[in-house]
Structures are given as C-alpha cells and as structure tokens.
Design a protein around this motif. Structure first.
Motif, PDB file in Angstrom:
ATOM      1  N   ASP A 183       1.028  -0.903   0.278  1.00 25.70           N
ATOM      2  CA  ASP A 183       0.035  -0.121   0.271  1.00 25.70           C
ATOM      3  C   ASP A 183       1.235   1.391  -0.186  1.00 25.70           C
ATOM      4  O   ASP A 183       2.143   1.345   0.887  1.00 25.70           O
ATOM      5  N   SER A 184       0.778   2.061  -0.663  1.00 25.70           N
ATOM      6  CA  SER A 184       1.131   3.268  -1.029  1.00 25.70           C
ATOM      7  C   SER A 184       1.384   4.275   0.110  1.00 25.70           C
ATOM      8  O   SER A 184       2.654   5.213   0.261  1.00 25.70           O
ATOM      9  N   GLN A 185       0.094   4.369   0.611  1.00 26.74           N
ATOM     10  CA  GLN A 185      -0.095   5.375   1.886  1.00 26.74           C
ATOM     11  C   GLN A 185       0.824   4.901   2.714  1.00 26.74           C
ATOM     12  O   GLN A 185       1.618   6.185   3.560  1.00 26.74           O
ATOM     13  N   GLY A 186       1.621   3.287   3.449  1.00 24.80           N
ATOM     14  CA  GLY A 186       2.751   2.713   3.224  1.00 24.80           C
ATOM     15  C   GLY A 186       2.462   3.521   5.377  1.00 24.80           C
ATOM     16  O   GLY A 186       3.555   3.535   6.396  1.00 24.80           O
ATOM     17  N   SER A 187       0.807   3.051   5.842  1.00 28.78           N
ATOM     18  CA  SER A 187       0.745   2.977   7.522  1.00 28.78           C
ATOM     19  C   SER A 187       1.424   1.594   7.824  1.00 28.78           C
ATOM     20  O   SER A 187       1.729   2.087   8.879  1.00 28.78           O
ATOM     21  N   MET A 188       1.762   0.057   7.065  1.00 35.25           N
ATOM     22  CA  MET A 188       1.922  -0.217   7.791  1.00 35.25           C
ATOM     23  C   MET A 188       3.039  -0.772   8.468  1.00 35.25           C
ATOM     24  O   MET A 188       4.240  -0.694   8.781  1.00 35.25           O
ATOM     25  N   THR A 189       4.319   0.256   7.163  1.00 32.41           N
ATOM     26  CA  THR A 189       5.843   0.208   7.199  1.00 32.41           C
ATOM     27  C   THR A 189       5.914   0.968   8.164  1.00 32.41           C
ATOM     28  O   THR A 189       7.021   1.315   8.991  1.00 32.41           O
ATOM     29  N   SER A 190       5.214   2.219   8.971  1.00 33.43           N
ATOM     30  CA  SER A 190       5.002   3.371   9.841  1.00 33.43           C
ATOM     31  C   SER A 190       4.974   2.613  11.237  1.00 33.43           C
ATOM     32  O   SER A 190       6.008   2.399  12.047  1.00 33.43           O
ATOM     33  N   ILE A 191       4.193   1.952  11.560  1.00 34.21           N
ATOM     34  CA  ILE A 191       3.912   0.540  11.774  1.00 34.21           C
ATOM     35  C   ILE A 191       5.169  -0.012  12.600  1.00 34.21           C
ATOM     36  O   ILE A 191       5.476  -0.036  13.592  1.00 34.21           O
ATOM     37  N   GLY A 194       9.760   1.352   9.145  1.00 33.58           N
ATOM     38  CA  GLY A 194      10.766   1.318   7.943  1.00 33.58           C
ATOM     39  C   GLY A 194      10.873   2.886   7.478  1.00 33.58           C
ATOM     40  O   GLY A 194       9.946   3.821   8.171  1.00 33.58           O
ATOM     41  N   THR A 195      12.087   2.978   7.120  1.00 35.58           N
ATOM     42  CA  THR A 195      12.198   4.106   6.406  1.00 35.58           C
ATOM     43  C   THR A 195      12.411   3.860   4.951  1.00 35.58           C
ATOM     44  O   THR A 195      13.261   2.635   4.563  1.00 35.58           O
ATOM     45  N   VAL A 196      11.548   4.237   3.977  1.00 35.75           N
ATOM     46  CA  VAL A 196      11.770   4.008   2.633  1.00 35.75           C
ATOM     47  C   VAL A 196      12.089   5.312   1.837  1.00 35.75           C
ATOM     48  O   VAL A 196      11.411   6.102   1.717  1.00 35.75           O
ATOM     49  N   LYS A 197      13.134   5.264   1.010  1.00 32.85           N
ATOM     50  CA  LYS A 197      13.528   6.415   0.529  1.00 32.85           C
ATOM     51  C   LYS A 197      12.543   7.210  -1.067  1.00 32.85           C
ATOM     52  O   LYS A 197      11.744   7.679  -1.345  1.00 32.85           O
ATOM     53  N   ASP A 198      12.037   6.046  -2.051  1.00 30.61           N
ATOM     54  CA  ASP A 198      11.535   5.806  -2.942  1.00 30.61           C
ATOM     55  C   ASP A 198      11.527   4.301  -3.361  1.00 30.61           C
ATOM     56  O   ASP A 198      11.117   3.478  -2.725  1.00 30.61           O
ATOM     57  N   GLU A 199      11.013   4.515  -4.714  1.00 33.61           N
ATOM     58  CA  GLU A 199       9.580   3.289  -5.156  1.00 33.61           C
ATOM     59  C   GLU A 199      10.916   1.742  -5.256  1.00 33.61           C
ATOM     60  O   GLU A 199      10.543   0.643  -5.071  1.00 33.61           O
ATOM     61  N   TRP A 200      12.546   2.549  -4.719  1.00 42.46           N
ATOM     62  CA  TRP A 200      13.082   1.420  -5.285  1.00 42.46           C
ATOM     63  C   TRP A 200      13.897   0.838  -4.223  1.00 42.46           C
ATOM     64  O   TRP A 200      14.538  -0.054  -4.271  1.00 42.46           O
ATOM     65  N   GLN A 201      12.615   0.716  -3.042  1.00 44.24           N
ATOM     66  CA  GLN A 201      13.080   0.387  -2.115  1.00 44.24           C
ATOM     67  C   GLN A 201      12.454  -0.280  -2.029  1.00 44.24           C
ATOM     68  O   GLN A 201      11.487  -0.966  -0.822  1.00 44.24           O
ATOM     69  N   TRP A 253      11.456  -5.614  15.779  1.00 44.92           N
ATOM     70  CA  TRP A 253      11.545  -6.867  16.371  1.00 44.92           C
ATOM     71  C   TRP A 253      12.488  -7.646  16.111  1.00 44.92           C
ATOM     72  O   TRP A 253      12.648  -7.811  15.010  1.00 44.92           O
ATOM     73  N   PRO A 254      12.737  -8.715  16.956  1.00 45.62           N
ATOM     74  CA  PRO A 254      14.364  -9.195  16.116  1.00 45.62           C
ATOM     75  C   PRO A 254      13.477 -10.459  14.858  1.00 45.62           C
ATOM     76  O   PRO A 254      14.610 -10.850  14.701  1.00 45.62           O
ATOM     77  N   ASN A 255      12.094 -10.988  14.952  1.00 48.56           N
ATOM     78  CA  ASN A 255      11.926 -11.982  14.232  1.00 48.56           C
ATOM     79  C   ASN A 255      11.221 -11.277  13.276  1.00 48.56           C
ATOM     80  O   ASN A 255      10.154 -12.249  13.087  1.00 48.56           O
ATOM     81  N   ILE A 256      11.007 -10.106  12.996  1.00 55.31           N
ATOM     82  CA  ILE A 256       9.680  -9.776  12.130  1.00 55.31           C
ATOM     83  C   ILE A 256      10.956  -8.742  10.859  1.00 55.31           C
ATOM     84  O   ILE A 256      11.734  -7.616  11.452  1.00 55.31           O
ATOM     85  N   ASP A 257      11.083  -8.549   9.515  1.00 56.29           N
ATOM     86  CA  ASP A 257      11.646  -7.554   8.787  1.00 56.29           C
ATOM     87  C   ASP A 257      10.163  -7.734   8.054  1.00 56.29           C
ATOM     88  O   ASP A 257       8.945  -7.863   7.639  1.00 56.29           O
ATOM     89  N   LEU A 258      10.775  -6.560   7.223  1.00 53.43           N
ATOM     90  CA  LEU A 258      10.012  -5.988   6.420  1.00 53.43           C
ATOM     91  C   LEU A 258      10.497  -5.112   5.040  1.00 53.43           C
ATOM     92  O   LEU A 258      11.525  -5.076   5.245  1.00 53.43           O
ATOM     93  N   ILE A 259       9.443  -5.477   3.869  1.00 55.03           N
ATOM     94  CA  ILE A 259       9.853  -4.525   2.767  1.00 55.03           C
ATOM     95  C   ILE A 259       8.904  -3.649   3.077  1.00 55.03           C
ATOM     96  O   ILE A 259       7.363  -3.709   2.888  1.00 55.03           O
ATOM     97  N   GLY A 260       8.860  -2.364   2.553  1.00 54.75           N
ATOM     98  CA  GLY A 260       8.326  -1.051   3.485  1.00 54.75           C
ATOM     99  C   GLY A 260       7.358  -0.334   2.164  1.00 54.75           C
ATOM    100  O   GLY A 260       8.075  -0.962   0.864  1.00 54.75           O
ATOM    101  N   ALA A 261       7.246   0.848   2.079  1.00 50.55           N
ATOM    102  CA  ALA A 261       6.362   1.695   1.111  1.00 50.55           C
ATOM    103  C   ALA A 261       6.215   2.593   1.039  1.00 50.55           C
ATOM    104  O   ALA A 261       6.198   3.469   2.155  1.00 50.55           O
ATOM    105  N   GLN A 262       5.908   3.182   0.022  1.00 51.43           N
ATOM    106  CA  GLN A 262       6.146   4.934   0.149  1.00 51.43           C
ATOM    107  C   GLN A 262       4.846   5.390  -1.109  1.00 51.43           C
ATOM    108  O   GLN A 262       4.844   4.520  -1.918  1.00 51.43           O
ATOM    109  N   LEU A 263       4.708   6.411  -1.291  1.00 54.48           N
ATOM    110  CA  LEU A 263       4.106   7.314  -1.998  1.00 54.48           C
ATOM    111  C   LEU A 263       4.668   6.390  -3.085  1.00 54.48           C
ATOM    112  O   LEU A 263       3.183   6.440  -3.974  1.00 54.48           O
ATOM    113  N   ASN A 264       6.032   6.763  -4.174  1.00 55.53           N
ATOM    114  CA  ASN A 264       5.737   6.439  -5.068  1.00 55.53           C
ATOM    115  C   ASN A 264       5.667   4.921  -5.884  1.00 55.53           C
ATOM    116  O   ASN A 264       5.909   4.514  -6.555  1.00 55.53           O
TER     117      ASN A 264
END
Length: 473
Positions: A183-191, A194-201, A253-264
């Motif tokens: 989701d480009s709104q990135g709410s899960m990333t905020s929870i 996560g830090t996502v600079k652009d669509e390439w991340q 979280w030591p056992n949760i990883d993330l591929i984040g999202a942002q507006l791009n």
C-alpha cells in the motif's frame, strides 16, 4: 398591560433548539470560507501532515531515532509466551546461569527480558523441557513459507491493523515473519518503523525485474526468428540487478522483517499496465511469487504477510495471486457487508477473466490451463460491538457460512489507547493500562490469531501429507 405566560404548542420549537443548519448567514459563511485553495496549497497541507506524522511517529523512539521493542516480564512470559509455571520458570533460570536472567527495575522486583532473550529461553525449553508441550510453533520440514494477504477494497475496516497484529502474534509465537507493504500509503511501514526513500526500496524493482526477465526471453525468441529485439529502458536494466535481500529491512522486532512502501510505489499502478500492453505474454500475476521464490525468501521465513491497498489494482492482484491464505476484514454493518460482497464479486470477475484468457491460449497450444487456488479464504469481523452488532453479525454468518470466521475481533479500550501511541497492542506495556483492560484487549487479538493459526497449520499439514503421498508413489 402585563401579559401572562403562554404555553407553547407541542409543534412549536424555540429558536435556540433549531438544528444548526437553519439561519446560517451567507455573509458570515463567506467570511469564514477563506481564500480558494490552489494546487500549491496542497503542498503546504502535505508538509504540515508530514511534520505532524513525524511528531507522532517519534513517540516511543529512542534517542537515536530508532524504535525499540519493550521488555517482557516473567508474568507475561509464563502466561502468554512459554507454557510453564512461574515457579518452574524461575527454577530453570537459577539452575542454568548461562541462560538470560533478565533485569529488575527495583531490588527484588519482577524480572524483565528482551524479546531476543525470550526467544533464547523458548529454544532452551524446546530442547530441554517437556516433550508434551508446544514451545516452538509447528512448521513441517521442506515446506515453504505461507503467504497471507489481508485485503478489502473498502478502507477503514481494520485491514492494516489486522495484518500488523497477526504479524506480531506470529512473532510472539516464535515464527520468523516478513511483512510486505503493498500500500503506497505506507501505514504498515510506519507501524514497524521502516524507512523507505523511494520506489526502489519497495517491491517495485521485483515486479520490474520479473517483466525484464520476460522481455529478455521474448527478445531471444525474436532474435531466433531474425527479428530485432525490444530494447530495455534504464528502469528495466536497473531492475535486473535488484534482489529481495537488499529491499528487506529489519524492524524493532527481532523476528519480523519488512519490505516497506511509500507514495512512489503507486507509480506501479500506471507502469504495470504499460508493460502488460507492450507484452501480453507477461504473466504479471506471477511477478511477486516468482521473485520471492527465486530469491529464496520463501525458505528464509515461516509466514509472509501482505498488506494490500484498499483497491483492486495491479499491486493487490499480485498480492492476492501470491497468497496462500486470504483474510478479508470487515465491520458488522450493512454497508461493509455490501461492499465486501462486491469485493468478492470483483475477485471472481478479475481472476476468472485471467483464467479464461490464459486457458484459451493454453488449449490452442496443448498446454495445461491456469487455475488460481487458495488454501483458505476467510472474512473476519473487526471492531465488533456485541451489544450493538450481534444480530447483524449472526445474519452475516448465516449467509456467508464457513467463509466468515466465527471469531469476532472486539474493540476494547486497549486498542484505542495503543493506537494513540503509534504501536500495536502487543507493543504496549501492560503497566500503562488497567490489568483487566490489558487482559481483555489481548484476548480478542489472541483469539483472532488462534483462528488464523488453525488455518495456517491446516494448510501446512495438507501440503505435508500431499508431499508424503507423492513421495510414496
């Protein structure tokens, strides 16, 4: 002459009791209206929101600006995480000084442990403790991770909150979890901080890589026929070098990883159809699955949660097609029930049309056809108020049958208070709440996870038995 008081008739209403939309002065309304809004004003509004979001997100952060996970007490560990009596837990620690011993905030006070330490303790009990107890969660050997999509094209149904809390529940249960924010709104990333600079991340380069690989194969066939190849633009050339491991970031979280999202990331909704029009043979619905499998991600994690946008676009289609289990959150209201029904109708139309088009071509070439299949699909009632919504929820259950999970995820004060602190309920320190409020708040999310875990284990077991049968043949 003095007049006596006069009784008002029942249909007369004093001016002070009129609804607020009566007697609005147009000139006063104009004065309060302000200047017209321009496109440039949107930038100022967005900047204000960004500042506010940064302020809210910073709550609970460490001095280095990173989010950290709270400590867990002996009471929590023995009640929710490791199934042993408190006394036995303490004896084991005393007998094994090499194990994490925790720390006390006061002399003789309760012991507190990091979650890394909890995982180490769980591993010890799994190897040395009673064999009749489940210290480590079930996952059959040789089976890949299960992908779980949480989706509904109606917003405000608790989609991201449900996905986040299920991810945290699975982590507390001992699973290694990957969360993918589509989701480009990135709410899960905020929870998850996560830090996502652009669509390439985001997942975008994985989808682009999949298309680029298809284009390379198509170009090889073109050259074999003596035709000129289709050149790859800079985006596709760069995507060929992308790998999932460079996109995955650790969380607090030591056992949760993330591929984040942002507006791009929303750009993908415009780029994917361009690729699809340029090459009808590209199976875009396989892009995410194939990329994760190629990079070994399905072997590195136990459960992968996909948080999808509130729309049935190309990113959602990728998430749904990749998933083994589909969860559809909805509230117990007519509008949400109606909207969810339309969501399932759109799923039928969308995936049915893909199957029809692919199978027409497959029959012409004598190949096997395409048939999408999910291990389980469940609708889940969220934000449930038993005092107000029991009758409607029962009606929904009668119509949806087993598709609607019989568990209702209740709304408690803990959920609201935790949300104000930009954290999940499992991240909240129970000392910040009334103990009864905390226990009741956990119960509804623990029950939601229990219903989900039953689907997870059942689907794994079915795959395990199928693999055993195939091996025996």
């Amino acid at each position: 002459m003095r007049r006596g008081s006069q009784m008002s008739s029942p249909d007369m209403t004093p001016d002070s009791a009129l609804p607020p939309y009566f007697n609005i002065n147009p000139d006063a309304a104009l004065a309060a209206l302000g200047h017209p809004t321009t496109t440039a004003d949107f930038a100022a509004i967005a900047k204000a929101c960004e500042a506010g979001r940064a302020d809210l997100s910073s709550r609970g952060l460490e001095e280095n600006g990173q989010r950290s996970l709270r400590l867990f007490s002996t009471w929590e560990i023995t009640r929710y995480l490791i199934p042993v009596a408190t006394g036995h837990f303490r004896r084991v620690l005393k007998q094994n000084p090499d194990l994490p011993q925790g720390r006390s905030e006061t002399t003789g006070g309760a012991k507190w442990f990091t979650f890394d330490e909890v995982l180490a303790l769980r591993a010890h009990f799994a190897s040395e403790g009673s064999k009749t107890k489940e210290y480590l969660p079930y996952r059959p050997k040789g089976q890949p991770a299960k992908l779980v999509a949480v989706a509904n094209f109606k917003g405000g149904v608790g989609k991201t909150s449900t996905a986040a809390h299920l991810a945290m529940s699975a982590a507390l249960d001992g699973y290694k979890v990957l969360v993918i924010d589509l989701d480009s709104q990135g709410s899960m990333t905020s929870i998850f901080g996560g830090t996502v600079k652009d669509e390439w991340q985001t997942v975008f380069p994985l989808l682009a890589r999949h298309y680029a690989r298809h284009l390379q194969s198509d170009n090889q066939r073109r050259m074999d026929r003596g035709e000129a190849p289709t050149p790859l633009d800079d985006t596709l050339s760069d995507a060929l070098a992308s790998r999932s491991e460079t996109l995955i970031q650790p969380t607090h979280w030591p056992n949760i990883d993330l591929i984040g999202a942002q507006l791009n990331l929303y750009w993908a909704e415009f780029q994917i159809p361009v690729w699809r029009m340029a090459s009808r043979g590209w199976k875009l619905w396989d892009a995410l699955t194939d990329s994760l499998q190629e990079d070994g991600v399905l072997d590195q994690y136990d459960v992968i949660f996909l948080d999808t946008p509130p729309a049935l676009g190309y990113l959602t289609i990728n998430g749904l097609a990749a998933s083994d289990i589909l969860l559809v959150p909805l509230g117990a209201s007519f509008l949400e029930f109606d909207s969810t029904g339309r969501f399932f109708d759109m799923l039928h139309s969308t995936f049915g049309s893909i199957e029809e088009a692919e199978n027409m071509a497959a029959r012409a070439l004598g190949r096997d056809g395409l048939a999408f299949q999910w291990d389980a699909v469940r609708a889940v009632v969220t934000r449930f108020d038993p005092g107000q919504q029991a009758e409607l929820a029962a009606l929904m259950q009668a119509y949806l049958g087993p598709t609607l999970s019989p568990h209702r995820q209740g709304f408690t004060a803990l959920i609201g208070q935790a949300g104000e602190q930009v954290q999940g309920i499992y991240e909240a320190d129970y000392r910040d709440f009334n103990r009864e409020t905390y226990v009741r708040g956990r119960e509804t999310f623990d029950a939601t996870y229990a219903a989900f875990k039953q689907l997870l284990l059942g689907s794994w077991r079915r795959d395990e038995l199928a693999a055993q049968t195939q091996a025996a043949e």
